[in-house]
Structures are given as C-alpha cells and as structure tokens.
Design a protein around this motif. Sequence first.
Motif, PDB file in Angstrom:
ATOM      1  N   GLY A  34       0.788  -1.136  -0.061  1.00 42.44           N
ATOM      2  CA  GLY A  34      -0.039  -0.022  -0.101  1.00 42.44           C
ATOM      3  C   GLY A  34       0.699   1.211  -0.022  1.00 42.44           C
ATOM      4  O   GLY A  34       2.288   1.207  -0.425  1.00 42.44           O
ATOM      5  N   VAL A  35       0.220   2.371   0.251  1.00 44.78           N
ATOM      6  CA  VAL A  35       1.026   3.700   0.446  1.00 44.78           C
ATOM      7  C   VAL A  35       0.681   4.089   1.771  1.00 44.78           C
ATOM      8  O   VAL A  35      -0.383   4.485   2.146  1.00 44.78           O
ATOM      9  CB  VAL A  35       0.572   4.339  -0.936  1.00 44.78           C
ATOM     10  CG1 VAL A  35       1.114   5.831  -0.607  1.00 44.78           C
ATOM     11  CG2 VAL A  35       0.574   3.915  -2.103  1.00 44.78           C
ATOM     12  N   ALA A  36       1.727   4.831   2.367  1.00 47.94           N
ATOM     13  CA  ALA A  36       1.491   5.597   3.590  1.00 47.94           C
ATOM     14  C   ALA A  36       0.852   6.675   3.475  1.00 47.94           C
ATOM     15  O   ALA A  36       0.941   7.437   2.480  1.00 47.94           O
ATOM     16  CB  ALA A  36       2.935   5.756   4.151  1.00 47.94           C
ATOM     17  N   GLU A  37      -0.077   7.132   4.480  1.00 48.11           N
ATOM     18  CA  GLU A  37      -0.876   8.427   4.516  1.00 48.11           C
ATOM     19  C   GLU A  37       0.476   9.389   4.797  1.00 48.11           C
ATOM     20  O   GLU A  37       1.068   9.367   5.637  1.00 48.11           O
ATOM     21  CB  GLU A  37      -1.716   8.417   5.682  1.00 48.11           C
ATOM     22  CG  GLU A  37      -2.902   7.208   5.646  1.00 48.11           C
ATOM     23  CD  GLU A  37      -3.729   7.599   4.481  1.00 48.11           C
ATOM     24  OE1 GLU A  37      -3.901   8.880   4.148  1.00 48.11           O
ATOM     25  OE2 GLU A  37      -4.249   6.679   3.850  1.00 48.11           O
ATOM     26  N   PRO A  38       0.006  10.920   4.047  1.00 45.00           N
ATOM     27  CA  PRO A  38       0.754  11.812   4.385  1.00 45.00           C
ATOM     28  C   PRO A  38       0.732  11.986   5.978  1.00 45.00           C
ATOM     29  O   PRO A  38      -0.319  12.012   6.363  1.00 45.00           O
ATOM     30  CB  PRO A  38       0.321  12.831   3.526  1.00 45.00           C
ATOM     31  CG  PRO A  38      -0.970  12.219   2.731  1.00 45.00           C
ATOM     32  CD  PRO A  38      -1.005  10.846   3.290  1.00 45.00           C
ATOM     33  N   ASN A  39       1.719  13.050   6.570  1.00 44.36           N
ATOM     34  CA  ASN A  39       1.718  13.077   7.812  1.00 44.36           C
ATOM     35  C   ASN A  39       1.471  14.880   7.703  1.00 44.36           C
ATOM     36  O   ASN A  39       2.535  15.558   7.468  1.00 44.36           O
ATOM     37  CB  ASN A  39       3.116  13.016   8.613  1.00 44.36           C
ATOM     38  CG  ASN A  39       3.186  13.271   9.935  1.00 44.36           C
ATOM     39  OD1 ASN A  39       2.402  14.133  10.483  1.00 44.36           O
ATOM     40  ND2 ASN A  39       4.083  12.492  10.889  1.00 44.36           N
ATOM     41  N   PRO A  40       0.443  15.464   8.293  1.00 48.32           N
ATOM     42  CA  PRO A  40       0.563  16.828   8.108  1.00 48.32           C
ATOM     43  C   PRO A  40       1.390  17.495   8.956  1.00 48.32           C
ATOM     44  O   PRO A  40       1.686  18.548   8.663  1.00 48.32           O
ATOM     45  CB  PRO A  40      -1.143  17.081   8.657  1.00 48.32           C
ATOM     46  CG  PRO A  40      -1.421  15.999   9.331  1.00 48.32           C
ATOM     47  CD  PRO A  40      -0.510  14.773   8.834  1.00 48.32           C
ATOM     48  N   LEU A  41       1.881  17.151   9.968  1.00 50.31           N
ATOM     49  CA  LEU A  41       2.753  17.717  11.039  1.00 50.31           C
ATOM     50  C   LEU A  41       4.353  17.609  10.501  1.00 50.31           C
ATOM     51  O   LEU A  41       5.026  18.617  10.718  1.00 50.31           O
ATOM     52  CB  LEU A  41       2.783  16.918  12.316  1.00 50.31           C
ATOM     53  CG  LEU A  41       1.327  17.281  12.950  1.00 50.31           C
ATOM     54  CD1 LEU A  41       1.231  16.530  14.374  1.00 50.31           C
ATOM     55  CD2 LEU A  41       1.048  18.877  13.157  1.00 50.31           C
ATOM     56  N   GLU A  42       4.570  16.403   9.687  1.00 47.17           N
ATOM     57  CA  GLU A  42       5.998  16.292   9.119  1.00 47.17           C
ATOM     58  C   GLU A  42       5.917  15.511   7.856  1.00 47.17           C
ATOM     59  O   GLU A  42       5.818  14.365   7.841  1.00 47.17           O
ATOM     60  CB  GLU A  42       6.673  15.354  10.298  1.00 47.17           C
ATOM     61  CG  GLU A  42       6.999  15.765  11.665  1.00 47.17           C
ATOM     62  CD  GLU A  42       7.776  15.104  12.405  1.00 47.17           C
ATOM     63  OE1 GLU A  42       8.734  14.285  12.153  1.00 47.17           O
ATOM     64  OE2 GLU A  42       7.384  14.913  13.624  1.00 47.17           O
ATOM     65  N   PRO A  43       5.704  16.506   6.953  1.00 45.65           N
ATOM     66  CA  PRO A  43       5.353  16.078   5.410  1.00 45.65           C
ATOM     67  C   PRO A  43       6.571  15.163   5.057  1.00 45.65           C
ATOM     68  O   PRO A  43       6.449  14.145   4.138  1.00 45.65           O
ATOM     69  CB  PRO A  43       5.333  17.384   4.699  1.00 45.65           C
ATOM     70  CG  PRO A  43       5.026  18.448   5.848  1.00 45.65           C
ATOM     71  CD  PRO A  43       5.881  18.154   7.108  1.00 45.65           C
ATOM     72  N   ASP A  44       8.005  15.306   5.497  1.00 44.68           N
ATOM     73  CA  ASP A  44       8.795  14.104   5.087  1.00 44.68           C
ATOM     74  C   ASP A  44       8.907  12.801   5.822  1.00 44.68           C
ATOM     75  O   ASP A  44       9.681  12.024   5.625  1.00 44.68           O
ATOM     76  CB  ASP A  44      10.310  14.949   5.236  1.00 44.68           C
ATOM     77  CG  ASP A  44      10.579  15.984   4.479  1.00 44.68           C
ATOM     78  OD1 ASP A  44       9.795  16.115   3.343  1.00 44.68           O
ATOM     79  OD2 ASP A  44      11.273  16.953   4.985  1.00 44.68           O
ATOM     80  N   ASP A  45       7.988  12.759   6.828  1.00 40.75           N
ATOM     81  CA  ASP A  45       7.800  11.515   7.484  1.00 40.75           C
ATOM     82  C   ASP A  45       6.417  10.940   7.547  1.00 40.75           C
ATOM     83  O   ASP A  45       5.584  11.167   8.398  1.00 40.75           O
ATOM     84  CB  ASP A  45       8.164  11.809   9.007  1.00 40.75           C
ATOM     85  CG  ASP A  45       8.289  10.391   9.825  1.00 40.75           C
ATOM     86  OD1 ASP A  45       8.467   9.481   9.217  1.00 40.75           O
ATOM     87  OD2 ASP A  45       8.213  10.611  10.994  1.00 40.75           O
ATOM     88  N   PRO A  46       6.029  10.400   6.316  1.00 44.63           N
ATOM     89  CA  PRO A  46       4.730   9.717   6.146  1.00 44.63           C
ATOM     90  C   PRO A  46       4.096   8.651   7.392  1.00 44.63           C
ATOM     91  O   PRO A  46       5.027   8.246   8.020  1.00 44.63           O
ATOM     92  CB  PRO A  46       4.762   8.999   4.777  1.00 44.63           C
ATOM     93  CG  PRO A  46       5.999   9.440   4.191  1.00 44.63           C
ATOM     94  CD  PRO A  46       6.676   9.770   5.302  1.00 44.63           C
ATOM     95  N   LEU A  47       2.866   8.748   7.576  1.00 45.03           N
ATOM     96  CA  LEU A  47       2.383   7.943   8.577  1.00 45.03           C
ATOM     97  C   LEU A  47       2.345   6.367   8.093  1.00 45.03           C
ATOM     98  O   LEU A  47       1.731   6.099   7.339  1.00 45.03           O
ATOM     99  CB  LEU A  47       0.921   8.224   8.981  1.00 45.03           C
ATOM    100  CG  LEU A  47       0.806   9.707   9.581  1.00 45.03           C
ATOM    101  CD1 LEU A  47      -0.451  10.124   9.646  1.00 45.03           C
ATOM    102  CD2 LEU A  47       1.565  10.158  10.850  1.00 45.03           C
TER     103      LEU A  47
END
Length: 200
Positions: A17-30
């Motif tokens: 799958g694909v990791a969800e974007p991290n709104p607090l740290e865009p360079d570190d997906p969830l």
Amino acid sequence: MDIFNYHPKTGEFLGAGVAEPNPLEPDDPLVPGYATTLAPPQAEERRAPVYRNAGGQPPQNWPDGSWTLVPDYRAVPLFRTADGSAFGLGDEYNGLGDLPAFLTDEARPGPAYKWVADEWVLDEQLETQQLTAQALAQRDALLAEADQLIAPLMDGFVLDELTPEEEIRLKALSQYRKALRAVNGQAGFPRTINWPVKPA
C-alpha cells in the motif's frame, strides 16, 4: 512511501500500500500498525514471508520486527502423528512455520503403522492382531451363513427324510463348515489364508 502490510496474528505478508501523508511532518509519512516500509523477501515454494519480532510475534510497530521466510504448509495435507488422522489448520497450528512434533505431511501408510523417530514404522505385532481380527470376523460371518444353509437340512436328517441330493449337500456344507473352523490353524494365518469354497 510504499508500505507492506502483515497479518496481526501470523505476521504473513498481506499486500502493499501507500503510507498516509503526515500533516505535521510532511517528510515522515504515517505508517499504520502492522505495516512496514521494509519490502518482504520473495516467497518461495512452500515458504512464505512473515514479519515478526525477536519473540516470534508480529509487532504492532514495524521498527520492532523483520521479515523472514518460514515453511508454509497451508496448502499441504497434514496428519497427526498419534493416529494418522487428517489435521485441519486452526489455533493449534496455522500452517506457517516449522511443523510441531504432533504433525507430519506424510500420510500414514496403514492402520498398523506407528510414528517413530520422525517416520511411519510398521508395527508387525499390531498388524498381526488387526489381520487376525479381520480374518476371524470374516470366518464367523461365513460360518453363520453356512449354519443357515444347514439348518433346514438337519430336520430331514434327524427324521431320516433326506433325498440323496440333500444328503450330498448336507455333507458338503458340513465339510465346508469344518474347513472354515480350521482356517486359523493354517501355516500362513492371518497374512495368507486359503479360504474354503462354499458348495454351490
């Protein structure tokens, strides 16, 4: 970022799958629970990738584990070593990992075989007991059938009313019944038996 999902109970690879974007740290997906950014190894014949920690359990947080290839018996017929009965996958064993000591993928060759030192071994004493029981049961059934054929002739014999043909038949049936009673005295019994032929 690609992620690779694994089963929370078995650790087996479920899909990518694909990791969800991290709104607090865009360079570190969830990365969700029971998923990892590490790609699993390619599955092999009768071996499947699983993600587990050092204790052998699937970790909820992916940094705590790693991929390994384990034996995969999910598509293989399995049998209990205690009695050779078929085994269904479940809580005792789910088909992933080494076979527990109580299971084998080798079918039991026959009812007289016992599991000894990781293989089925013929127990000749048990085989003799089983063959004896089968042969005696067959003999008793044939004797019962012969008794039913003789019974109506006995009244005529006692009353001295048998025809010559009936006397011949009574004698033949009596000889047949005697031979049946003697089968367990044959040299090859119970493995080879020369069964007497029932009179026509």
